[in-house]
Design a protein around this motif. Sequence first.
Motif, PDB file in Angstrom:
ATOM      1  N   UNK A 105      58.730   2.653 -36.923  1.00  0.00           N
ATOM      2  CA  UNK A 105      59.805   1.718 -37.283  1.00  0.00           C
ATOM      3  C   UNK A 105      59.334   0.276 -37.102  1.00  0.00           C
ATOM      4  N   UNK A 106      58.469   0.065 -36.099  1.00  0.00           N
ATOM      5  CA  UNK A 106      57.904  -1.268 -35.873  1.00  0.00           C
ATOM      6  C   UNK A 106      56.723  -1.476 -36.824  1.00  0.00           C
ATOM      7  N   UNK A 107      56.198  -2.683 -36.836  1.00  0.00           N
ATOM      8  CA  UNK A 107      55.011  -2.981 -37.637  1.00  0.00           C
ATOM      9  C   UNK A 107      53.785  -2.460 -36.870  1.00  0.00           C
ATOM     10  N   UNK A 108      53.043  -1.503 -37.444  1.00  0.00           N
ATOM     11  CA  UNK A 108      51.890  -0.946 -36.721  1.00  0.00           C
ATOM     12  C   UNK A 108      50.878  -2.009 -36.282  1.00  0.00           C
ATOM     13  N   UNK A 109      50.768  -3.086 -37.044  1.00  0.00           N
ATOM     14  CA  UNK A 109      49.847  -4.154 -36.650  1.00  0.00           C
ATOM     15  C   UNK A 109      50.299  -4.807 -35.342  1.00  0.00           C
ATOM     16  N   UNK A 110      51.634  -4.939 -35.173  1.00  0.00           N
ATOM     17  CA  UNK A 110      52.170  -5.505 -33.930  1.00  0.00           C
ATOM     18  C   UNK A 110      51.974  -4.522 -32.780  1.00  0.00           C
ATOM     19  N   UNK A 111      52.093  -3.229 -33.081  1.00  0.00           N
ATOM     20  CA  UNK A 111      51.935  -2.199 -32.044  1.00  0.00           C
ATOM     21  C   UNK A 111      50.529  -2.248 -31.454  1.00  0.00           C
ATOM     22  N   UNK A 112      49.511  -2.302 -32.309  1.00  0.00           N
ATOM     23  CA  UNK A 112      48.150  -2.279 -31.768  1.00  0.00           C
ATOM     24  C   UNK A 112      47.784  -3.633 -31.148  1.00  0.00           C
ATOM     25  N   UNK A 113      48.272  -4.734 -31.715  1.00  0.00           N
ATOM     26  CA  UNK A 113      47.865  -6.009 -31.113  1.00  0.00           C
ATOM     27  C   UNK A 113      48.516  -6.176 -29.744  1.00  0.00           C
ATOM     28  N   UNK A 114      49.733  -5.681 -29.585  1.00  0.00           N
ATOM     29  CA  UNK A 114      50.364  -5.732 -28.258  1.00  0.00           C
ATOM     30  C   UNK A 114      49.574  -4.871 -27.260  1.00  0.00           C
ATOM     31  N   UNK A 115      49.186  -3.660 -27.697  1.00  0.00           N
ATOM     32  CA  UNK A 115      48.456  -2.770 -26.799  1.00  0.00           C
ATOM     33  C   UNK A 115      47.131  -3.400 -26.364  1.00  0.00           C
ATOM     34  N   UNK A 116      46.438  -4.030 -27.312  1.00  0.00           N
ATOM     35  CA  UNK A 116      45.146  -4.620 -26.957  1.00  0.00           C
ATOM     36  C   UNK A 116      45.323  -5.823 -26.030  1.00  0.00           C
ATOM     37  N   UNK A 117      46.467  -6.501 -26.154  1.00  0.00           N
ATOM     38  CA  UNK A 117      46.739  -7.641 -25.284  1.00  0.00           C
ATOM     39  C   UNK A 117      47.049  -7.175 -23.864  1.00  0.00           C
ATOM     40  N   UNK A 118      47.928  -6.181 -23.750  1.00  0.00           N
ATOM     41  CA  UNK A 118      48.367  -5.763 -22.411  1.00  0.00           C
ATOM     42  C   UNK A 118      47.389  -4.795 -21.762  1.00  0.00           C
ATOM     43  N   UNK A 119      46.566  -4.150 -22.560  1.00  0.00           N
ATOM     44  CA  UNK A 119      45.630  -3.167 -22.007  1.00  0.00           C
ATOM     45  C   UNK A 119      46.223  -1.785 -21.835  1.00  0.00           C
ATOM     46  N   UNK A 120      47.497  -1.618 -22.134  1.00  0.00           N
ATOM     47  CA  UNK A 120      48.154  -0.320 -21.993  1.00  0.00           C
ATOM     48  C   UNK A 120      48.033   0.511 -23.268  1.00  0.00           C
ATOM     49  N   UNK A 121      48.585   1.722 -23.228  1.00  0.00           N
ATOM     50  CA  UNK A 121      48.595   2.570 -24.425  1.00  0.00           C
ATOM     51  C   UNK A 121      49.589   2.019 -25.437  1.00  0.00           C
ATOM     52  N   UNK A 122      49.313   2.151 -26.746  1.00  0.00           N
ATOM     53  CA  UNK A 122      50.233   1.635 -27.760  1.00  0.00           C
ATOM     54  C   UNK A 122      51.513   2.471 -27.843  1.00  0.00           C
ATOM     55  N   UNK A 123      52.595   1.846 -28.305  1.00  0.00           N
ATOM     56  CA  UNK A 123      53.818   2.610 -28.558  1.00  0.00           C
ATOM     57  C   UNK A 123      53.518   3.699 -29.571  1.00  0.00           C
ATOM     58  N   UNK A 124      54.198   4.818 -29.417  1.00  0.00           N
ATOM     59  CA  UNK A 124      53.918   5.933 -30.319  1.00  0.00           C
ATOM     60  C   UNK A 124      54.778   5.829 -31.577  1.00  0.00           C
TER      61      UNK A 124
END
Length: 579
Positions: A174-193
């Motif tokens: 539902x979210x923008x996949x580009x935002x999902x991965x860039x957030x994950x790479x920023x925080x260091x955590x696993x990306x939203x599924x």
Amino acid sequence: MGFSLLSTPAFLVFFLFFTSFLLPNPVLGITRHYKFDIKLHNVTRLCHTKSIVSVNGQFPGPRIVAREGDQLLIKVVNHVSKNISIHWHGIRQLRSGWADGPAYVTQCPIQTGQSYVYNFTIVGQRGTLFWHAHVSWLRATVYGPIVILPKRGVPHPFAKPYKEVPIIFGEWFNADPEAVISQALRTGGGPNVSDAYTINGHPGPLYNCSAKDTFKLKVKPGKTYLLRLINAALNDELFFSIANHSLTVVDVDAIYVKPFETGTLLIAPGQTTNVLLKTKPSYPSATFFMTARPYVTGQGTFDNSTVAGILEYESPPNSLHSSISIKMLPLFRPILPALNDTSFATNFVSKLRSLASAQFPANVPQKIDKHFFFTVGLGTIPCQQNQTCQGPNGTKFAASVNNVSFATPTTALLQAHFFAQSNGVYTPDFPNTPIISFNYTGTTPNNTMVSNGTKVVVLPFNATVELVMQDTSILGAESHPLHLHGFNFFVVGQGFGNFDPKKDPAKFNLVDPIERNTVGVPSGGWVAIRFLADNPGVWFMHCHLEVHTSWGLKMAWIVLDGKLPNQKLLPPPADLPKC
Ligand code: C2O
């Protein structure tokens, strides 16, 4: 495939040149043109409307259809603000590495307002492959089937199916996949599924607000259908089954296999499987779900939902049935293996064997020039100062091959290689074996940090290669579907625990091992593959779980030119995108 104009007598060249204008030449094939306009378009799934990057306003994208031997010219025009690049997943790209597509590996991505013509010929492959974006996570919405028919007049090694249907699995956010991965790479955590899996773009009735958005396969009784299954999901291997029907696997990754029957199959991202579906001999007065849900071995969170499509029989004309609404019919639902059913997975892959017939031989390299042992798995990198990170123990997640997390360069490796300008782009010192050996599948070492670099392995032309890929238990053992660009390889062995170089090779199958382009490294185990390095160029190899690729589970092979003119990488096309 031994056909080269250079070794062909002049009169024959003349003859071929002329006849190719008159009829589709059975040897040379024809040239097919496609145009891919990369645009934004609005799509609604699960009651969420969003603007997605797609091809020609279609989701999933258009189908590429060609025969073995055909040349494809696909013009990709980028009308969006993001950089784009398209990969023709599984196409061998003999000497045409410039058309392979992974961003910063074989080309710089196509920038806004620019275009690039992918030019390649399909040699020695028939079945199903797929194309997808190969930059960041854009392949979440930019993907579509590649259907490769045999040469005209050459039958499949099985009875001709009544109809052929591509079935492409995807993953919807539902979210923008580009935002999902860039957030994950920023925080260091696993990306939203993801929020849903899809069949040909449709999540199906098991999700909220999705009942009408269901893929339906309408069939006639007593016929054989060829289903071309493709897993284009980002991060999940999938089990798939059709209620009350069995499937006969006949081809994987565009290579024929020894046919075998199964109720359920397993398909990893990057893999394709052709199956024959025999419909019931007469109208069954029922409808049947086809469902897919993940096979998961890792420890992170995942999308545990189920996509369903419907197999619907055409009711016989002028009968009672036709007046009964489909909705009144009993609906059967398949039972899929448990989400972590590794024994099903192991049993399923053990049934896959090359056809290995006289017409379709399995040319397994028997003598090996170069041996490699690569660990694949997760790890960590430090959190930046003054930041709090959401990875393990306040670090950031990473992934690596032989503890090297691949650093993506800012210019393409293939250009750097071709123009002999590797300085500052890559180094040819990728380790052949882990620098430090440890109990790969035992207690995790205290230090989980990975190193970082743009390192490659350089291979001479026509080297025979054996590569053992060993999963590690660092941050949890996990199955990794490893994909090699530019080649098919033979899966000669696999097992659980640590690979034993003394005992395990004796058990290798060098007769009819499965040939493919993407293989699952078993969770907490190893897989051994062999290939012939007969394709000069730079070839990416990575985990096809996109999150692991983003974390660095990737590397590249450089295969040098051979001596003969037809053993050299072709020169770059004039419109090759610039960085
Ligand atoms: Cu389908 Cu490099 O991948």
